[in-house]
Design an enzyme around this catalytic site. Sequence first.
Site, PDB file in Angstrom:
ATOM      1  CG  ASP A   1     -11.763   5.633   3.378  1.00  0.00           C
ATOM      2  OD1 ASP A   1     -12.789   6.185   2.926  1.00  0.00           O
ATOM      3  OD2 ASP A   1     -11.787   4.888   4.383  1.00  0.00           O
TER       4      ASP A   1
ATOM      5  CG  ASP B   1       0.982  13.223  -6.166  1.00  0.00           C
ATOM      6  OD1 ASP B   1       0.692  14.254  -6.793  1.00  0.00           O
ATOM      7  OD2 ASP B   1       2.065  13.061  -5.567  1.00  0.00           O
TER       8      ASP B   1
END
Length: 368
Positions: A225, A253
């Site tokens: 994260d 992505d």
Amino acid sequence: MSNPSLLILAGDGIGPEVMAEVKRIIDWFGARRDLTFDVTEGLVGGCSYDAHGTPLTDAVMAQAQEADAVLLGAVGGPKYDKLDFSVKPERGLLRLRKEMDLFSNLRPAQCFDALADFSSMKRDVVAGLDIMIVRELTSGIYFGEPRGVFKEGNERVGINTQRYTESEIARVARSAFELARKRDNRLCSMEKANVMESGILWRDVVQEVHDAEYPDVELSHMYADAGAMQLTRWPKQFDVIVTDNLFGDILSDLAAMLTGSLGMLPSASLGAPMANGRPKALYEPVHGSAPDIAGKGIANPIACILSFAMALRYSFDKGDEATRVEKAVEKVLADGVRTADLMQSGDGTPATTSQVGDAILAALDASL
Ligand code: IPM
Ligand code: MG
């Protein structure tokens, strides 16, 4: 010696359109560089389901195992959304990855100068960006057992399992360390060791491989994260990133958008060396089948073309020719020949898929 073999699986959606431009480039190499490939074609994904009731036939699977390299376009589309999970187009791609044992997925994110203003990030954050994400591709939560939707009491429960063995972590770590050595010699490993046992093992094994075999490479660890946050804050701090299957899917992505468009990102999925010394390999653009624009001739073919360049480099040891293709792409972008995904309002008329192909072929001619 016989020509190297290529299996082309154009797939669904924009896959066939962008692959058509790659085929022209393959022909160009045969005609102009004395580099001829024996090309065969097959079906994967929804088109295979339509023809055979399965997203990948055993015959095509066998061809993929034999080929020196596989080039894939894209799979999937809304037409197949309601299909049973086991025959969804994506299962064809996942079967190829799994059975060819393509454990190391290289996803470079490079920001071409001409596109630096195109990213949703500020120019100085992305200009000159050149990072490589190495995604583990054959294990983790994509494949772990148990999995499924089960009945528990009077409700359903959906289960997927994150599972990694030491050897699975070690082999993808090695491929990332090797790449780092050829680049800026820095590797950042990402997991969630703060909440996942598999993340603790991941961190330990990457560190062990480093200490025993790659002490010269600068290694750091980051929670995934925080990694996502750092990738948007200052992506140029990274050289090579290694991470698991699911985090790699998401982070790549994200990295794609740093470069301006998802239509720019190639990938290479590599396995163990075959008898001829070449790695098992499949090359595919990171973008999907883009059903909203399929069939219109407006898709950006660059990610697929750059994927072929990766094949030249990683399967056929033709790094110079790969660079030739990459330079041609760079020139075409700088000249402003771009598909609609790389234009803003007021930029003039976007180029079609084949016009971009024309321009890249012209730039290749000019490179001789
Ligand atoms: C990718 C895609 C695939 C994945 C899908 C199409 C199965 O998103 O290659 O990143 O999730 O791996
Ligand atoms: Mg993805």
